[in-house]
Write a protein that holds these residues in place. Structure first.
Motif, PDB file in Angstrom:
ATOM      1  N   HIS A 193       0.852  -1.659   0.149  1.00 12.43           N
ATOM      2  CA  HIS A 193      -0.353   0.089  -0.245  1.00 12.43           C
ATOM      3  C   HIS A 193       0.818   0.996  -0.178  1.00 12.43           C
ATOM      4  O   HIS A 193       2.286   0.933  -0.016  1.00 12.43           O
ATOM      5  CB  HIS A 193      -0.687  -0.153   1.111  1.00 12.43           C
ATOM      6  CG  HIS A 193      -0.222  -0.086   3.050  1.00 12.43           C
ATOM      7  ND1 HIS A 193       0.716  -0.906   3.021  1.00 12.43           N
ATOM      8  CD2 HIS A 193      -0.343   0.870   3.349  1.00 12.43           C
ATOM      9  CE1 HIS A 193       1.263  -0.584   4.191  1.00 12.43           C
ATOM     10  NE2 HIS A 193       0.319   0.690   4.299  1.00 12.43           N
TER      11      HIS A 193
ATOM     12  N   HIS B 251       0.854   4.192   2.240  1.00 12.16           N
ATOM     13  CA  HIS B 251       1.928   4.858   2.761  1.00 12.16           C
ATOM     14  C   HIS B 251       2.794   5.705   2.861  1.00 12.16           C
ATOM     15  O   HIS B 251       3.476   4.054   2.572  1.00 12.16           O
ATOM     16  CB  HIS B 251       0.917   4.249   4.772  1.00 12.16           C
ATOM     17  CG  HIS B 251      -0.316   4.617   5.202  1.00 12.16           C
ATOM     18  ND1 HIS B 251      -1.308   3.394   5.224  1.00 12.16           N
ATOM     19  CD2 HIS B 251      -1.280   5.085   4.196  1.00 12.16           C
ATOM     20  CE1 HIS B 251      -2.647   3.727   5.305  1.00 12.16           C
ATOM     21  NE2 HIS B 251      -2.778   4.256   5.155  1.00 12.16           N
TER      22      HIS B 251
ATOM     23  N   HIS C 293       5.678   3.054   3.699  1.00  9.04           N
ATOM     24  CA  HIS C 293       6.235   1.556   3.257  1.00  9.04           C
ATOM     25  C   HIS C 293       6.611   1.617   1.608  1.00  9.04           C
ATOM     26  O   HIS C 293       6.408   1.010   0.937  1.00  9.04           O
ATOM     27  CB  HIS C 293       4.455   0.854   2.703  1.00  9.04           C
ATOM     28  CG  HIS C 293       3.898   0.478   4.085  1.00  9.04           C
ATOM     29  ND1 HIS C 293       4.418  -1.383   4.443  1.00  9.04           N
ATOM     30  CD2 HIS C 293       4.055   1.359   5.499  1.00  9.04           C
ATOM     31  CE1 HIS C 293       4.037  -0.711   5.531  1.00  9.04           C
ATOM     32  NE2 HIS C 293       3.337   0.400   6.413  1.00  9.04           N
TER      33      HIS C 293
ATOM     34  N   HIS D 128      -6.954  -1.617   5.707  1.00 10.34           N
ATOM     35  CA  HIS D 128      -5.848  -0.458   6.731  1.00 10.34           C
ATOM     36  C   HIS D 128      -5.788   0.646   5.482  1.00 10.34           C
ATOM     37  O   HIS D 128      -6.491   2.037   5.594  1.00 10.34           O
ATOM     38  CB  HIS D 128      -4.390  -1.615   6.859  1.00 10.34           C
ATOM     39  CG  HIS D 128      -3.743  -1.028   6.600  1.00 10.34           C
ATOM     40  ND1 HIS D 128      -3.645   0.641   8.032  1.00 10.34           N
ATOM     41  CD2 HIS D 128      -2.754   0.293   6.179  1.00 10.34           C
ATOM     42  CE1 HIS D 128      -2.880   0.589   8.365  1.00 10.34           C
ATOM     43  NE2 HIS D 128      -1.955   0.972   7.136  1.00 10.34           N
TER      44      HIS D 128
ATOM     45  N   ASP E 208       0.130  -4.262   6.360  1.00  6.73           N
ATOM     46  CA  ASP E 208      -0.492  -3.367   7.832  1.00  6.73           C
ATOM     47  C   ASP E 208      -2.353  -3.802   8.029  1.00  6.73           C
ATOM     48  O   ASP E 208      -2.728  -3.196   8.619  1.00  6.73           O
ATOM     49  CB  ASP E 208      -0.236  -1.676   7.175  1.00  6.73           C
ATOM     50  CG  ASP E 208       0.981  -1.634   8.088  1.00  6.73           C
ATOM     51  OD1 ASP E 208       1.682  -2.820   7.571  1.00  6.73           O
ATOM     52  OD2 ASP E 208       0.954  -0.377   7.589  1.00  6.73           O
TER      53      ASP E 208
HETATM   54 ZN   LIG Z   1       0.287   1.814   6.374  1.00  6.69          ZN
END
Ligand SMILES: [Zn+2]
Length: 276
Positions: free
Chosen positions: A64, A66, A69, A130, A147
């Motif tokens: 993902h 974020h 990451h 998430h 996550d």
């Molecule tokens: Zn995350």
């Protein structure tokens, strides 16, 4: 770093210093030495390991987008483009909905796709909640979940998250997977998660004995052993929303939660958000 050495593949688990206890993973084909880097947050650490192990990065896979990451994406791409021509240098793989949020040198991956790294075939499943774009990866008996699920816990839903989607992912995507799958999660939060799990189920012996193992590992500076999905089902409250003790605790702590596993899950996520 911890390395899992199999005949056809290897996996390095790297706990990144000065991070939110992020794990970065490197997955390689032992035959061709091609590798995929999953969720790089510290490019320098990852590039050192890649070089030391004699690997060539084929893909950077972002479960993902974020920031923690994807932080290492660009530096890894840059080094790869310095060493290889454009057709064989590394590319980013990311869910199509977030293509604009990573470097343009990317390709979309989604549910049902298979990522080839040397002789390895890595399966992609969509695991939203998430955040909407979240994907997980399966190779052999290993699943890389970013996550989505942590040991004894689950991802938060604070940043573009949706707790209903996360419940659906737990109920319909994760729970039916084989119990022997080893969960490679994205952050080391296990100790705190287990204390929360024991707050929800004070008599859960699996949680209590896991906490002993985790604390012993942490106190020696060792890596916390990765759990299987089957083990998680014995102590992770988010996989135990139909267990009477969990339902009872939720009823006491969140009387307005309502009935049924979805409501229990949502109440647990709320309790975990507040829990210190
Ligand atoms: Zn995350």
């Amino acid at each position: 770093m911890e390395i899992r050495d199999k005949d056809s593949y290897g996996i390095a688990r790297v706990l990144i210093e000065q991070s939110d206890s992020n794990y970065n993973y490197i997955l390689w084909c032992t035959d061709t030495r091609e590798c995929a880097v999953i969720d790089p947050c510290d490019a320098r650490t990852i590039l050192e390991i890649v070089q030391r192990l004699g690997l060539r990065v084929k893909y950077i896979i972002n479960t993902h987008t974020h920031p923690d990451h994807i932080e290492g994406n660009d530096a890894i791409l840059k080094v790869s483009l310095q060493s290889f021509d454009s057709s064989s240098a590394a590319k980013i793989l990311v869910h199509p909905s977030r293509k604009q949020h990573v470097a343009p040198r990317n390709e979309p991956i989604d549910e049902g796709d298979v990522v080839e790294v040397g002789a390895l075939n890595i399966r992609v499943i969509h695991t939203p909640g998430h955040c909407p774009e979240h994907i997980s990866l399966i190779l052999d008996d290993c699943i890389f979940v970013g996550d989505t699920i942590f040991s004894a816990g689950c991802g938060n839903v604070r940043f573009r998250g949706d707790v209903d989607a996360l419940y659906d992912t737990f109920a319909n995507r994760l729970t039916p997977l084989p119990d022997n799958l080893i969960i490679h999660y994205g952050h080391e939060y296990t100790e705190k998660n287990l204390r929360f799990a024991l707050d929800i189920e004070p008599l859960n012996e699996a949680a209590a004995s896991k906490l002993v193992v985790v604390r012993a590992a942490l106190s020696k500076g060792e890596y916390v052993p990765l759990p299987t999905l089957g083990e998680e089902k014995t102590y992770n409250p988010f996989l135990r929303v139909e267990v009477p003790e969990v339902i009872e605790t939720v009823k006491q702590k969140v009387p307005e939660a309502g009935h049924g596993p979805r409501n229990v899950f949502k109440a647990l996520r709320g309790l975990r958000d507040e829990w210190v």
